[in-house]
Design a protein around this motif. Structure first.
Motif, PDB file in Angstrom:
ATOM      1  N   LEU A  42       9.698  32.806 -58.530  1.00 30.47           N
ATOM      2  CA  LEU A  42       8.791  32.578 -57.407  1.00 30.47           C
ATOM      3  C   LEU A  42       8.600  31.083 -57.160  1.00 30.47           C
ATOM      4  O   LEU A  42       8.681  30.615 -56.013  1.00 30.47           O
ATOM      5  N   ILE A  43       8.380  30.319 -58.215  1.00 30.03           N
ATOM      6  CA  ILE A  43       8.221  28.869 -58.078  1.00 30.03           C
ATOM      7  C   ILE A  43       9.503  28.259 -57.532  1.00 30.03           C
ATOM      8  O   ILE A  43       9.478  27.391 -56.661  1.00 30.03           O
ATOM      9  N   TRP A  44      10.651  28.724 -58.022  1.00 27.38           N
ATOM     10  CA  TRP A  44      11.952  28.219 -57.564  1.00 27.38           C
ATOM     11  C   TRP A  44      12.109  28.455 -56.056  1.00 27.38           C
ATOM     12  O   TRP A  44      12.484  27.565 -55.305  1.00 27.38           O
ATOM     13  N   ILE A  45      11.803  29.670 -55.609  1.00 32.31           N
ATOM     14  CA  ILE A  45      11.957  30.018 -54.193  1.00 32.31           C
ATOM     15  C   ILE A  45      10.990  29.201 -53.347  1.00 32.31           C
ATOM     16  O   ILE A  45      11.384  28.609 -52.333  1.00 32.31           O
ATOM     17  N   LEU A  46       9.731  29.150 -53.752  1.00 31.69           N
ATOM     18  CA  LEU A  46       8.735  28.422 -52.966  1.00 31.69           C
ATOM     19  C   LEU A  46       9.002  26.920 -52.962  1.00 31.69           C
ATOM     20  O   LEU A  46       8.891  26.267 -51.925  1.00 31.69           O
ATOM     21  N   SER A  47       9.368  26.362 -54.114  1.00 28.68           N
ATOM     22  CA  SER A  47       9.613  24.921 -54.155  1.00 28.68           C
ATOM     23  C   SER A  47      10.878  24.576 -53.380  1.00 28.68           C
ATOM     24  O   SER A  47      10.959  23.511 -52.765  1.00 28.68           O
ATOM     25  N   GLY A  48      11.870  25.466 -53.374  1.00 29.15           N
ATOM     26  CA  GLY A  48      13.081  25.231 -52.588  1.00 29.15           C
ATOM     27  C   GLY A  48      12.781  25.157 -51.114  1.00 29.15           C
ATOM     28  O   GLY A  48      13.295  24.287 -50.396  1.00 29.15           O
ATOM     29  N   LYS A  49      11.925  26.062 -50.647  1.00 28.21           N
ATOM     30  CA  LYS A  49      11.538  26.034 -49.228  1.00 28.21           C
ATOM     31  C   LYS A  49      10.750  24.764 -48.920  1.00 28.21           C
ATOM     32  O   LYS A  49      10.918  24.159 -47.871  1.00 28.21           O
ATOM     33  N   GLU A  50       9.897  24.366 -49.838  1.00 35.04           N
ATOM     34  CA  GLU A  50       9.116  23.145 -49.627  1.00 35.04           C
ATOM     35  C   GLU A  50      10.014  21.918 -49.677  1.00 35.04           C
ATOM     36  O   GLU A  50       9.916  21.025 -48.855  1.00 35.04           O
ATOM     37  N   TYR A  51      10.918  21.874 -50.669  1.00 40.78           N
ATOM     38  CA  TYR A  51      11.819  20.732 -50.799  1.00 40.78           C
ATOM     39  C   TYR A  51      12.700  20.580 -49.560  1.00 40.78           C
ATOM     40  O   TYR A  51      13.062  19.464 -49.177  1.00 40.78           O
ATOM     41  N   SER A  52      13.041  21.698 -48.915  1.00 39.35           N
ATOM     42  CA  SER A  52      13.882  21.648 -47.717  1.00 39.35           C
ATOM     43  C   SER A  52      13.231  20.875 -46.573  1.00 39.35           C
ATOM     44  O   SER A  52      13.915  20.461 -45.637  1.00 39.35           O
ATOM     45  N   LYS A  53      11.934  20.649 -46.659  1.00 40.84           N
ATOM     46  CA  LYS A  53      11.269  19.801 -45.656  1.00 40.84           C
ATOM     47  C   LYS A  53      11.704  18.349 -45.817  1.00 40.84           C
ATOM     48  O   LYS A  53      11.667  17.579 -44.868  1.00 40.84           O
ATOM     49  N   GLY A  54      12.117  17.989 -47.014  1.00 40.77           N
ATOM     50  CA  GLY A  54      12.613  16.642 -47.272  1.00 40.77           C
ATOM     51  C   GLY A  54      14.115  16.537 -47.081  1.00 40.77           C
ATOM     52  O   GLY A  54      14.650  15.451 -46.871  1.00 40.77           O
ATOM     53  N   ASP A  55      14.807  17.673 -47.153  1.00 39.25           N
ATOM     54  CA  ASP A  55      16.259  17.688 -46.946  1.00 39.25           C
ATOM     55  C   ASP A  55      16.649  19.090 -46.474  1.00 39.25           C
ATOM     56  O   ASP A  55      16.870  19.985 -47.277  1.00 39.25           O
ATOM     57  N   SER A  56      16.731  19.245 -45.159  1.00 42.23           N
ATOM     58  CA  SER A  56      16.999  20.554 -44.574  1.00 42.23           C
ATOM     59  C   SER A  56      18.408  21.062 -44.853  1.00 42.23           C
ATOM     60  O   SER A  56      18.724  22.211 -44.552  1.00 42.23           O
ATOM     61  N   ALA A  59      18.150  24.296 -46.770  1.00 41.02           N
ATOM     62  CA  ALA A  59      17.815  25.473 -45.979  1.00 41.02           C
ATOM     63  C   ALA A  59      18.999  25.920 -45.132  1.00 41.02           C
ATOM     64  O   ALA A  59      19.218  27.117 -44.940  1.00 41.02           O
ATOM     65  N   ALA A  60      19.797  24.962 -44.642  1.00 36.91           N
ATOM     66  CA  ALA A  60      20.954  25.274 -43.801  1.00 36.91           C
ATOM     67  C   ALA A  60      22.191  25.623 -44.617  1.00 36.91           C
ATOM     68  O   ALA A  60      23.229  25.962 -44.059  1.00 36.91           O
ATOM     69  N   ARG A  61      22.089  25.514 -45.930  1.00 29.84           N
ATOM     70  CA  ARG A  61      23.211  25.770 -46.833  1.00 29.84           C
ATOM     71  C   ARG A  61      24.429  24.923 -46.459  1.00 29.84           C
ATOM     72  O   ARG A  61      25.554  25.416 -46.314  1.00 29.84           O
ATOM     73  N   ASP A  62      24.171  23.638 -46.282  1.00 30.35           N
ATOM     74  CA  ASP A  62      25.209  22.658 -45.961  1.00 30.35           C
ATOM     75  C   ASP A  62      26.330  22.722 -46.993  1.00 30.35           C
ATOM     76  O   ASP A  62      26.072  22.753 -48.203  1.00 30.35           O
ATOM     77  N   ALA A  63      27.577  22.719 -46.523  1.00 29.01           N
ATOM     78  CA  ALA A  63      28.731  22.894 -47.414  1.00 29.01           C
ATOM     79  C   ALA A  63      28.815  21.812 -48.483  1.00 29.01           C
ATOM     80  O   ALA A  63      29.070  22.110 -49.659  1.00 29.01           O
ATOM     81  N   ALA A  64      28.600  20.557 -48.111  1.00 21.50           N
ATOM     82  CA  ALA A  64      28.689  19.468 -49.093  1.00 21.50           C
ATOM     83  C   ALA A  64      27.591  19.591 -50.145  1.00 21.50           C
ATOM     84  O   ALA A  64      27.843  19.441 -51.348  1.00 21.50           O
ATOM     85  N   THR A  65      26.391  19.902 -49.707  1.00 22.13           N
ATOM     86  CA  THR A  65      25.265  20.020 -50.633  1.00 22.13           C
ATOM     87  C   THR A  65      25.454  21.215 -51.572  1.00 22.13           C
ATOM     88  O   THR A  65      25.243  21.099 -52.784  1.00 22.13           O
ATOM     89  N   VAL A  66      25.874  22.341 -51.016  1.00 21.32           N
ATOM     90  CA  VAL A  66      26.108  23.531 -51.842  1.00 21.32           C
ATOM     91  C   VAL A  66      27.224  23.262 -52.857  1.00 21.32           C
ATOM     92  O   VAL A  66      27.124  23.653 -54.023  1.00 21.32           O
ATOM     93  N   THR A  67      28.274  22.558 -52.429  1.00 18.91           N
ATOM     94  CA  THR A  67      29.379  22.246 -53.333  1.00 18.91           C
ATOM     95  C   THR A  67      28.929  21.346 -54.468  1.00 18.91           C
ATOM     96  O   THR A  67      29.216  21.615 -55.641  1.00 18.91           O
TER      97      THR A  67
END
Length: 171
Positions: A42-56, A59-67
């Protein structure tokens, strides 16, 4: 009135009012593990959504970032666990392994920041999220591996120097 026998050491320890658990040890551990997994998830999911405000890009599952994140998890995660083992058991390869993991982390962090820069660095929702999440939260991924890498570099160089001196003396 002595009370009930207990499982603690020493066996003659007096525990007035001791009441044995009514749940088995496996039940207690099972509930603890399940609860821990749920809370961390739950913390992982919520913090991921919050962190995406600093690097979207997350949230967009950018290929370079995911890689970069995928390689970090698959390669550096197990290598980090091996490094912990090597450090704890005094293995000779611990400094080389720590150095390699740090270089991998620094490389991944450089790719992470450089791809954002090359794409315009427009992934944060506000200056606050940019500096606190994107810059601040990622600073440790530069500072800590750099410090560990410098320490390992010095240790490796010292060991090689000592080894070189021993070789020179024996010739």
């Amino acid at each position: 009135m002595e009370g009930q026998p207990h499982p603690y050491a020493p066996r003659d320890l007096k525990l007035p009012g001791y009441v044995p658990n009514f749940l088995t040890q496996s039940t207690i551990v099972g509930v603890y593990l399940l609860t821990s997994v749920l809370v961390v998830s739950l913390i992982w999911i919520l913090s991921g959504k919050e962190y995406s405000k600093g690097d979207s890009r997350y949230a967009a599952r950018d290929a370079a970032t995911v890689t970069v994140e995928g390689l970090t998890a698959v390669l550096e995660g197990p290598a980090s666990l091996l490094a912990v083992y090597a450090i704890a058991s005094g293995k000779s390869y611990s400094y080389v392994l720590q150095f390699a993991v740090c270089l991998g982390q620094l490389y991944g962090t450089a790719v992470y920041f450089l791809t954002a820069y090359l794409e315009g660095d427009h992934f944060a929702t506000s200056p606050y999220h940019y500096y606190v999440y994107y810059v601040g939260a990622n600073a440790s991924w530069v500072v800590i591996p750099s410090l560990i890498a410098m320490r390992c570099w010095k240790k490796i160089c010292s060991a090689v120097e000592v080894h070189g001196q021993k070789k020179t003396k024996t010739r």
